[in-house]
Design a protein around this motif. Structure first.
Motif, PDB file in Angstrom:
ATOM      1  N   LEU A  17       0.837  -1.190   0.000  1.00 20.01           N
ATOM      2  CA  LEU A  17       0.000   0.000   0.000  1.00 20.01           C
ATOM      3  C   LEU A  17       0.880   1.251   0.000  1.00 20.01           C
ATOM      4  CD1 LEU A  17      -2.690  -0.970   2.679  1.00 20.01           C
ATOM      5  CD2 LEU A  17      -2.663  -1.471   0.227  1.00 20.01           C
ATOM      6  N   SER A  18       0.407   2.265  -0.692  1.00 23.97           N
ATOM      7  CA  SER A  18       1.099   3.553  -0.708  1.00 23.97           C
ATOM      8  C   SER A  18       0.119   4.654  -0.334  1.00 23.97           C
ATOM      9  CB  SER A  18       1.663   3.846  -2.100  1.00 23.97           C
ATOM     10  OG  SER A  18       2.561   2.853  -2.513  1.00 23.97           O
ATOM     11  N   CYS A  19       0.640   5.700   0.280  1.00 25.58           N
ATOM     12  CA  CYS A  19      -0.188   6.845   0.650  1.00 25.58           C
ATOM     13  C   CYS A  19       0.652   8.101   0.474  1.00 25.58           C
ATOM     14  CB  CYS A  19      -0.661   6.721   2.085  1.00 25.58           C
ATOM     15  SG  CYS A  19      -1.497   8.187   2.724  1.00 25.58           S
ATOM     16  N   ALA A  20       0.196   8.974  -0.397  1.00 27.02           N
ATOM     17  CA  ALA A  20       0.898  10.225  -0.655  1.00 27.02           C
ATOM     18  C   ALA A  20       0.131  11.390  -0.052  1.00 27.02           C
ATOM     19  CB  ALA A  20       1.067  10.432  -2.152  1.00 27.02           C
ATOM     20  N   ALA A  21       0.831  12.206   0.717  1.00 29.07           N
ATOM     21  CA  ALA A  21       0.226  13.372   1.357  1.00 29.07           C
ATOM     22  C   ALA A  21       0.573  14.642   0.594  1.00 29.07           C
ATOM     23  CB  ALA A  21       0.719  13.494   2.797  1.00 29.07           C
ATOM     24  N   SER A  22      -0.391  15.555   0.535  1.00 31.12           N
ATOM     25  CA  SER A  22      -0.156  16.832  -0.124  1.00 31.12           C
ATOM     26  C   SER A  22      -0.952  17.922   0.586  1.00 31.12           C
ATOM     27  CB  SER A  22      -0.567  16.764  -1.593  1.00 31.12           C
ATOM     28  OG  SER A  22      -1.950  16.490  -1.713  1.00 31.12           O
ATOM     29  N   GLY A  23      -0.596  19.163   0.322  1.00 24.46           N
ATOM     30  CA  GLY A  23      -1.345  20.288   0.862  1.00 24.46           C
ATOM     31  C   GLY A  23      -0.940  20.729   2.251  1.00 24.46           C
ATOM     32  N   MET A  24       0.213  20.239   2.757  1.00 21.76           N
ATOM     33  CA  MET A  24       0.605  20.581   4.110  1.00 21.76           C
ATOM     34  C   MET A  24       1.187  21.995   4.193  1.00 21.76           C
ATOM     35  SD  MET A  24       1.140  17.248   3.361  1.00 21.76           S
ATOM     36  CE  MET A  24       2.862  17.267   2.917  1.00 21.76           C
ATOM     37  N   ARG A  25       0.850  22.682   5.274  1.00 21.57           N
ATOM     38  CA  ARG A  25       1.511  23.934   5.606  1.00 21.57           C
ATOM     39  C   ARG A  25       2.599  23.709   6.646  1.00 21.57           C
ATOM     40  NH1 ARG A  25      -2.613  28.228   7.553  1.00 21.57           N
ATOM     41  NH2 ARG A  25      -0.699  29.449   7.596  1.00 21.57           N
ATOM     42  N   PHE A  26       2.466  22.606   7.388  1.00 24.02           N
ATOM     43  CA  PHE A  26       3.440  22.259   8.413  1.00 24.02           C
ATOM     44  C   PHE A  26       3.899  20.826   8.185  1.00 24.02           C
ATOM     45  CE2 PHE A  26       2.701  26.035  10.818  1.00 24.02           C
ATOM     46  CZ  PHE A  26       1.375  26.340  10.611  1.00 24.02           C
ATOM     47  N   SER A  27       5.009  20.453   8.779  1.00 25.46           N
ATOM     48  CA  SER A  27       5.543  19.111   8.608  1.00 25.46           C
ATOM     49  C   SER A  27       4.618  18.086   9.252  1.00 25.46           C
ATOM     50  CB  SER A  27       6.934  19.012   9.229  1.00 25.46           C
ATOM     51  OG  SER A  27       7.831  19.857   8.571  1.00 25.46           O
ATOM     52  N   LEU A  28       4.511  16.943   8.588  1.00 28.74           N
ATOM     53  CA  LEU A  28       3.739  15.845   9.153  1.00 28.74           C
ATOM     54  C   LEU A  28       4.486  15.251  10.336  1.00 28.74           C
ATOM     55  CD1 LEU A  28       2.621  14.086   5.859  1.00 28.74           C
ATOM     56  CD2 LEU A  28       1.241  15.544   7.331  1.00 28.74           C
ATOM     57  N   ASN A  29       3.741  14.874  11.362  1.00 25.13           N
ATOM     58  CA  ASN A  29       4.347  14.255  12.546  1.00 25.13           C
ATOM     59  C   ASN A  29       4.358  12.745  12.359  1.00 25.13           C
ATOM     60  OD1 ASN A  29       5.367  13.840  15.142  1.00 25.13           O
ATOM     61  ND2 ASN A  29       3.294  13.663  15.966  1.00 25.13           N
ATOM     62  N   THR A  30       3.257  12.111  12.680  1.00 26.35           N
ATOM     63  CA  THR A  30       3.148  10.660  12.539  1.00 26.35           C
ATOM     64  C   THR A  30       2.372  10.316  11.275  1.00 26.35           C
ATOM     65  OG1 THR A  30       3.186  10.343  14.929  1.00 26.35           O
ATOM     66  CG2 THR A  30       2.289   8.544  13.612  1.00 26.35           C
ATOM     67  N   MET A  31       2.812   9.293  10.576  1.00 26.93           N
ATOM     68  CA  MET A  31       2.049   8.714   9.465  1.00 26.93           C
ATOM     69  C   MET A  31       1.863   7.233   9.755  1.00 26.93           C
ATOM     70  SD  MET A  31       3.502  10.508   5.996  1.00 26.93           S
ATOM     71  CE  MET A  31       1.984  10.147   5.077  1.00 26.93           C
ATOM     72  N   GLY A  32       0.728   6.702   9.346  1.00 27.15           N
ATOM     73  CA  GLY A  32       0.493   5.300   9.622  1.00 27.15           C
ATOM     74  C   GLY A  32      -0.708   4.740   8.892  1.00 27.15           C
ATOM     75  N   TRP A  33      -1.025   3.509   9.243  1.00 29.32           N
ATOM     76  CA  TRP A  33      -2.126   2.790   8.617  1.00 29.32           C
ATOM     77  C   TRP A  33      -3.039   2.203   9.691  1.00 29.32           C
ATOM     78  CZ3 TRP A  33      -2.825   2.834   3.409  1.00 29.32           C
ATOM     79  CH2 TRP A  33      -1.749   3.252   2.633  1.00 29.32           C
ATOM     80  N   TYR A  34      -4.337   2.384   9.495  1.00 32.43           N
ATOM     81  CA  TYR A  34      -5.362   1.760  10.292  1.00 32.43           C
ATOM     82  C   TYR A  34      -6.155   0.831   9.378  1.00 32.43           C
ATOM     83  CZ  TYR A  34      -4.712   5.136  14.122  1.00 32.43           C
ATOM     84  OH  TYR A  34      -4.208   5.878  15.161  1.00 32.43           O
ATOM     85  N   ARG A  35      -6.932  -0.066   9.990  1.00 30.10           N
ATOM     86  CA  ARG A  35      -7.820  -0.900   9.200  1.00 30.10           C
ATOM     87  C   ARG A  35      -9.125  -1.120   9.939  1.00 30.10           C
ATOM     88  NH1 ARG A  35      -4.539  -6.687   9.431  1.00 30.10           N
ATOM     89  NH2 ARG A  35      -4.918  -7.140  11.650  1.00 30.10           N
ATOM     90  N   GLN A  36     -10.157  -1.365   9.152  1.00 35.85           N
ATOM     91  CA  GLN A  36     -11.469  -1.640   9.738  1.00 35.85           C
ATOM     92  C   GLN A  36     -12.122  -2.776   8.959  1.00 35.85           C
ATOM     93  OE1 GLN A  36     -14.109   1.748  10.068  1.00 35.85           O
ATOM     94  NE2 GLN A  36     -15.268   0.738  11.684  1.00 35.85           N
ATOM     95  N   ALA A  37     -12.360  -3.876   9.670  1.00 38.51           N
ATOM     96  CA  ALA A  37     -13.046  -5.030   9.096  1.00 38.51           C
ATOM     97  C   ALA A  37     -14.540  -4.885   9.358  1.00 38.51           C
ATOM     98  CB  ALA A  37     -12.502  -6.306   9.706  1.00 38.51           C
ATOM     99  N   PRO A  38     -15.361  -5.545   8.559  1.00 41.89           N
ATOM    100  CA  PRO A  38     -16.818  -5.450   8.764  1.00 41.89           C
ATOM    101  C   PRO A  38     -17.210  -5.837  10.180  1.00 41.89           C
ATOM    102  CG  PRO A  38     -16.336  -6.502   6.676  1.00 41.89           C
ATOM    103  CD  PRO A  38     -15.017  -6.356   7.384  1.00 41.89           C
ATOM    104  N   GLY A  39     -18.005  -4.990  10.823  1.00 45.55           N
ATOM    105  CA  GLY A  39     -18.483  -5.263  12.166  1.00 45.55           C
ATOM    106  C   GLY A  39     -17.480  -5.039  13.268  1.00 45.55           C
ATOM    107  N   LYS A  40     -16.313  -4.515  12.911  1.00 45.38           N
ATOM    108  CA  LYS A  40     -15.273  -4.289  13.922  1.00 45.38           C
ATOM    109  C   LYS A  40     -14.879  -2.818  13.955  1.00 45.38           C
ATOM    110  CE  LYS A  40     -13.243  -8.915  13.855  1.00 45.38           C
ATOM    111  NZ  LYS A  40     -11.976  -9.697  13.772  1.00 45.38           N
ATOM    112  N   GLU A  41     -14.240  -2.436  15.053  1.00 42.24           N
ATOM    113  CA  GLU A  41     -13.768  -1.065  15.181  1.00 42.24           C
ATOM    114  C   GLU A  41     -12.480  -0.884  14.375  1.00 42.24           C
ATOM    115  OE1 GLU A  41     -15.464  -0.072  19.676  1.00 42.24           O
ATOM    116  OE2 GLU A  41     -13.324  -0.027  19.261  1.00 42.24           O
ATOM    117  N   ARG A  42     -12.245   0.366  14.022  1.00 43.86           N
ATOM    118  CA  ARG A  42     -10.996   0.680  13.336  1.00 43.86           C
ATOM    119  C   ARG A  42      -9.839   0.471  14.299  1.00 43.86           C
ATOM    120  NH1 ARG A  42     -10.688   6.094   9.702  1.00 43.86           N
ATOM    121  NH2 ARG A  42     -12.622   5.104   9.004  1.00 43.86           N
ATOM    122  N   GLU A  43      -8.769  -0.160  13.806  1.00 44.79           N
ATOM    123  CA  GLU A  43      -7.613  -0.425  14.650  1.00 44.79           C
ATOM    124  C   GLU A  43      -6.327   0.050  13.973  1.00 44.79           C
ATOM    125  OE1 GLU A  43      -6.587  -4.515  15.331  1.00 44.79           O
ATOM    126  OE2 GLU A  43      -6.753  -5.061  13.215  1.00 44.79           O
TER     127      GLU A  43
END
Length: 119
Positions: A20-46
């Motif tokens: 998986l790739s994720c490109a960020a744009s439009g920042m005025r300030f530096s990004l701190n943390t970047m990461g990945w979450y997931r959510q399966a059907p019927g479950k909370e995002r983790e």
């Protein structure tokens, strides 16, 4: 406004790999943390994996040793290499980033990309 655009999801057989790739744009300030979450059907995002600027990656226990998160500071891109995929990894994966400015933390999310692990 920060925008996060994900790519790389899809259908894969158990034991296979996806990146998986994720490109960020439009920042005025530096990004701190970047990461990945997931959510399966019927479950909370983790939280799956994250990496702070200048920090070490962290992983949820279920993906330790199979997933690798990496980050390109120069291009504001974060990657998630997923190996030895299991059916229980099936979920919508969301890219996340936060910015710290003016004494506050601002959270941003991608639109999500579906990962399906099935034979």
């Amino acid at each position: 406004q920060v925008q996060l655009v994900e790519s790389g999801g899809g259908l894969v057989q158990p034991g296979g790999s996806l990146r998986l790739s994720c490109a960020a744009s439009g920042m005025r300030f530096s990004l701190n943390t970047m990461g990945w979450y997931r959510q399966a059907p019927g479950k909370e995002r983790e939280l799956v994996a994250s990496v702070a600027s200048g920090g070490s990656p962290t992983y949820t226990d279920s993906v330790q040793g199979r997933f690798t998160i990496s980050r390109d500071i120069a291009t504001n891109t974060v990657f998630l290499q997923m190996n030895i995929l299991k059916p229980e990894d099936t979920a919508v994966y969301y890219c996340h980033a936060d910015v710290k400015a003016f004494g506050r933390k601002y959270d941003y999310w991608g639109q999500g990309t579906q990962v399906t692990v099935s034979s």
